[in-house]
Design a protein around this motif. Structure first.
Motif, PDB file in Angstrom:
ATOM      1  N   GLN A 166      35.781 145.096  36.323  1.00  0.00           N
ATOM      2  CA  GLN A 166      37.175 145.502  36.139  1.00  0.00           C
ATOM      3  C   GLN A 166      37.288 147.023  35.976  1.00  0.00           C
ATOM      4  OE1 GLN A 166      40.331 143.387  35.655  1.00  0.00           O
ATOM      5  NE2 GLN A 166      40.742 145.442  36.372  1.00  0.00           N
ATOM      6  N   ASN A 167      36.303 147.585  35.237  1.00  0.00           N
ATOM      7  CA  ASN A 167      36.330 149.036  35.014  1.00  0.00           C
ATOM      8  C   ASN A 167      36.193 149.805  36.323  1.00  0.00           C
ATOM      9  OD1 ASN A 167      36.465 149.253  32.065  1.00  0.00           O
ATOM     10  ND2 ASN A 167      34.567 148.079  32.161  1.00  0.00           N
ATOM     11  N   CYS A 168      35.262 149.353  37.163  1.00  0.00           N
ATOM     12  CA  CYS A 168      35.071 150.020  38.456  1.00  0.00           C
ATOM     13  C   CYS A 168      36.334 149.896  39.297  1.00  0.00           C
ATOM     14  CB  CYS A 168      33.868 149.428  39.196  1.00  0.00           C
ATOM     15  SG  CYS A 168      32.297 149.994  38.522  1.00  0.00           S
ATOM     16  N   SER A 169      36.962 148.725  39.244  1.00  0.00           N
ATOM     17  CA  SER A 169      38.142 148.528  40.076  1.00  0.00           C
ATOM     18  C   SER A 169      39.321 149.377  39.577  1.00  0.00           C
ATOM     19  CB  SER A 169      38.430 147.028  40.163  1.00  0.00           C
ATOM     20  OG  SER A 169      39.712 146.739  39.826  1.00  0.00           O
ATOM     21  N   TRP A 170      39.465 149.499  38.242  1.00  0.00           N
ATOM     22  CA  TRP A 170      40.499 150.400  37.700  1.00  0.00           C
ATOM     23  C   TRP A 170      40.202 151.850  38.102  1.00  0.00           C
ATOM     24  CZ3 TRP A 170      40.775 148.088  32.068  1.00  0.00           C
ATOM     25  CH2 TRP A 170      41.765 147.087  32.052  1.00  0.00           C
ATOM     26  N   PHE A 171      38.921 152.185  38.043  1.00  0.00           N
ATOM     27  CA  PHE A 171      38.537 153.548  38.411  1.00  0.00           C
ATOM     28  C   PHE A 171      38.960 153.825  39.860  1.00  0.00           C
ATOM     29  CE2 PHE A 171      35.909 156.823  40.158  1.00  0.00           C
ATOM     30  CZ  PHE A 171      35.671 157.704  39.126  1.00  0.00           C
ATOM     31  N   ASP A 172      38.654 152.863  40.744  1.00  0.00           N
ATOM     32  CA  ASP A 172      38.959 153.055  42.167  1.00  0.00           C
ATOM     33  C   ASP A 172      40.449 153.218  42.423  1.00  0.00           C
ATOM     34  OD1 ASP A 172      36.304 152.927  42.700  1.00  0.00           O
ATOM     35  OD2 ASP A 172      36.294 150.817  43.316  1.00  0.00           O
ATOM     36  N   SER A 173      41.253 152.538  41.601  1.00  0.00           N
ATOM     37  CA  SER A 173      42.701 152.666  41.812  1.00  0.00           C
ATOM     38  C   SER A 173      43.288 153.822  40.986  1.00  0.00           C
ATOM     39  CB  SER A 173      43.403 151.353  41.485  1.00  0.00           C
ATOM     40  OG  SER A 173      43.154 151.033  40.123  1.00  0.00           O
ATOM     41  N   ALA A 188      29.503 160.230  38.096  1.00  0.00           N
ATOM     42  CA  ALA A 188      28.989 160.154  36.729  1.00  0.00           C
ATOM     43  C   ALA A 188      30.043 159.560  35.795  1.00  0.00           C
ATOM     44  CB  ALA A 188      28.565 161.541  36.243  1.00  0.00           C
ATOM     45  N   SER A 189      31.309 159.955  35.990  1.00  0.00           N
ATOM     46  CA  SER A 189      32.355 159.424  35.105  1.00  0.00           C
ATOM     47  C   SER A 189      32.541 157.926  35.342  1.00  0.00           C
ATOM     48  CB  SER A 189      33.675 160.187  35.297  1.00  0.00           C
ATOM     49  OG  SER A 189      34.189 160.004  36.590  1.00  0.00           O
ATOM     50  N   LYS A 190      32.403 157.501  36.600  1.00  0.00           N
ATOM     51  CA  LYS A 190      32.530 156.076  36.904  1.00  0.00           C
ATOM     52  C   LYS A 190      31.371 155.288  36.265  1.00  0.00           C
ATOM     53  CE  LYS A 190      33.428 153.024  40.862  1.00  0.00           C
ATOM     54  NZ  LYS A 190      33.617 152.969  42.315  1.00  0.00           N
ATOM     55  N   LYS A 191      30.190 155.880  36.341  1.00  0.00           N
ATOM     56  CA  LYS A 191      29.015 155.229  35.747  1.00  0.00           C
ATOM     57  C   LYS A 191      29.198 155.084  34.218  1.00  0.00           C
ATOM     58  CE  LYS A 191      24.465 155.596  34.081  1.00  0.00           C
ATOM     59  NZ  LYS A 191      24.196 154.207  34.096  1.00  0.00           N
ATOM     60  N   LEU A 192      29.739 156.131  33.589  1.00  0.00           N
ATOM     61  CA  LEU A 192      29.908 156.092  32.133  1.00  0.00           C
ATOM     62  C   LEU A 192      30.929 155.032  31.708  1.00  0.00           C
ATOM     63  CD1 LEU A 192      29.900 159.926  31.418  1.00  0.00           C
ATOM     64  CD2 LEU A 192      28.205 158.281  30.604  1.00  0.00           C
ATOM     65  N   ILE A 193      31.880 154.783  32.581  1.00  0.00           N
ATOM     66  CA  ILE A 193      32.951 153.828  32.266  1.00  0.00           C
ATOM     67  C   ILE A 193      32.596 152.396  32.641  1.00  0.00           C
ATOM     68  CG2 ILE A 193      35.149 153.156  33.342  1.00  0.00           C
ATOM     69  CD1 ILE A 193      36.224 155.826  32.514  1.00  0.00           C
ATOM     70  N   CYS A 194      31.723 152.248  33.633  1.00  0.00           N
ATOM     71  CA  CYS A 194      31.317 150.906  34.084  1.00  0.00           C
ATOM     72  C   CYS A 194      30.454 150.249  33.003  1.00  0.00           C
ATOM     73  CB  CYS A 194      30.519 151.028  35.383  1.00  0.00           C
ATOM     74  SG  CYS A 194      29.684 149.502  35.836  1.00  0.00           S
ATOM     75  N   THR A 195      30.884 149.097  32.533  1.00  0.00           N
ATOM     76  CA  THR A 195      30.144 148.457  31.434  1.00  0.00           C
ATOM     77  C   THR A 195      28.958 147.634  31.937  1.00  0.00           C
ATOM     78  OG1 THR A 195      32.036 146.966  31.490  1.00  0.00           O
ATOM     79  CG2 THR A 195      31.814 148.346  29.555  1.00  0.00           C
ATOM     80  N   ASN A 196      28.848 147.470  33.245  1.00  0.00           N
ATOM     81  CA  ASN A 196      27.706 146.723  33.798  1.00  0.00           C
ATOM     82  C   ASN A 196      26.506 147.610  34.114  1.00  0.00           C
ATOM     83  OD1 ASN A 196      28.849 144.277  33.696  1.00  0.00           O
ATOM     84  ND2 ASN A 196      29.416 144.152  35.864  1.00  0.00           N
ATOM     85  N   SER A 197      26.729 148.913  34.092  1.00  0.00           N
ATOM     86  CA  SER A 197      25.673 149.833  34.516  1.00  0.00           C
ATOM     87  C   SER A 197      24.656 150.017  33.392  1.00  0.00           C
ATOM     88  CB  SER A 197      26.319 151.158  34.887  1.00  0.00           C
ATOM     89  OG  SER A 197      25.359 152.138  34.975  1.00  0.00           O
ATOM     90  N   LYS A 198      23.381 149.929  33.771  1.00  0.00           N
ATOM     91  CA  LYS A 198      22.339 150.046  32.746  1.00  0.00           C
ATOM     92  C   LYS A 198      21.415 151.219  33.072  1.00  0.00           C
ATOM     93  CE  LYS A 198      22.334 145.218  31.461  1.00  0.00           C
ATOM     94  NZ  LYS A 198      23.338 144.787  32.444  1.00  0.00           N
ATOM     95  N   GLY A 199      20.865 151.811  32.021  1.00  0.00           N
ATOM     96  CA  GLY A 199      19.883 152.872  32.193  1.00  0.00           C
ATOM     97  C   GLY A 199      20.383 153.951  33.131  1.00  0.00           C
TER      98      GLY A 199
END
Ligand code: ZN
Length: 319
Positions: A62-69, A42-53
């Protein structure tokens, strides 16, 4: 990582309308049922700017990749298992760090700042009060997610300022289907030993060879051979072994009166046979002895326990 099938309805509840997402969110339910994994996704989804609805995160941005690292500047996670042993309680210093984190603006234009406090019932009172202050005046576009298996331990004022989302453990069918989809259906017979929780079962997988060895010996009933006991049996501590013996003897007792098993359904025929050959009062005496040993084992004064006696008493159950 995907949302577990038994959490799909929680996901829909929370992300059906992201605009209604509150600043404080408490995810609560049984321990080891996957709530922490849900919070992470859920936190990754909230941070990912490409995720919709109600879609999940995209996994490519980039956000997902930062999250992963684990280096996303807009994410702050307090994970109790990663704290040093001497600091295994979430203390006020961590919440002060959280306050500083929220004081800085988001790295993304219109992006959210997300904090997750895993196992939040581990917060001490000073930390809880400091968190309450943040929840009373939440920064814009901030989300604080708490996970807990001990909702009653959280301050009522924290609960009243947060949205509560209740999680349940999977049904038996959901659990066995899940094990099948990850090619672990060979573990299904041991599901009940972990209260029907497939994640706890998988986490315990390294103990299954030992479990099978001990059960193989217990199945012998009166012919149980004391020389089969070895040091490995105590490698998880005495409590682990006593818990196993309690569950095994519980099933023998249950079978004696109802012809059913709870923990070992795959051993139905042998348990029925053992139950037929058992003496009810010796069985109850054995169970009482296990409770006593458990008390000794957890008392601060460690009394020496003669382990052979446990299994001599086990043999006495059978006629
Ligand atoms: Zn993304």
């Amino acid at each position: 990582m995907n949302i577990y099938p038994w959490h799909q309805s929680n996901w829909k509840n929370l992300f059906f309308d992201v605009k209604r997402f509150s600043h404080g969110l408490i995810l609560h339910g049984p321990s080891n049922s996957g709530i922490n994994d849900f919070a992470s996704i859920a936190s990754k989804k909230l941070i990912c700017t490409n995720s919709k609805g109600s879609e999940s995160y995209c996994g490519d941005c980039q956000n997902c990749s930062w999250f992963d690292s684990q280096s996303h500047p807009d994410l702050f996670a307090i994970n109790n298992s990663s704290l040093e042993e001497t600091k295994s309680i979430v203390n006020i210093d961590l919440i002060r760090e959280l306050k500083v984190f929220f004081e800085l603006s988001s790295h993304q234009k219109n992006g959210k700042k997300v904090a997750v406090i895993y196992d939040a019932h581990q917060m001490n009172l000073a930390a809880s009060n400091a968190l309450l202050k943040i929840l009373e005046e939440p920064p814009n576009d901030s989300v604080i997610i708490l996970t807990t298996s001990g909702l009653s331990s959280l301050l009522p004022t924290i609960k009243s300022r947060s949205r509560l989302e209740a999680f349940h453990k999977p049904s038996y069918t959901e659990a066995t289907n899940f094990l099948r989809t990850i090619n672990k259906d060979n573990l299904s017979p041991y599901l009940q030993l972990h209260n029907g929780n497939p994640l706890a079962l998988i986490n315990d997988h390294e103990n299954h060879p030992l479990l099978i060895e001990i059960i193989h010996c217990l199945k012998l009933g009166k012919k149980f051979n004391l020389s089969d006991i070895n040091g490995q049996w105590f490698s998880n501590g005495l409590l682990w072994l006593i818990n196993l013996l309690q569950k095994w003897s519980y099933d023998i007792l249950l079978s004696k009166y109802t012809n059913q098993q709870h923990y070992f359904p795959s051993e139905e025929s042998i348990i029925n046979q053992l139950a037929k050959n058992s003496n009810a009062s010796a069985l109850l005496k054995f169970q009482k002895m296990l409770i006593d040993v458990k008390l000794y084992a957890t008392s601060p004064v460690n009394k020496e326990i003669n382990l052979d006696i446990i299994f001599i008493d086990y043999r006495k159950i059978f006629i």
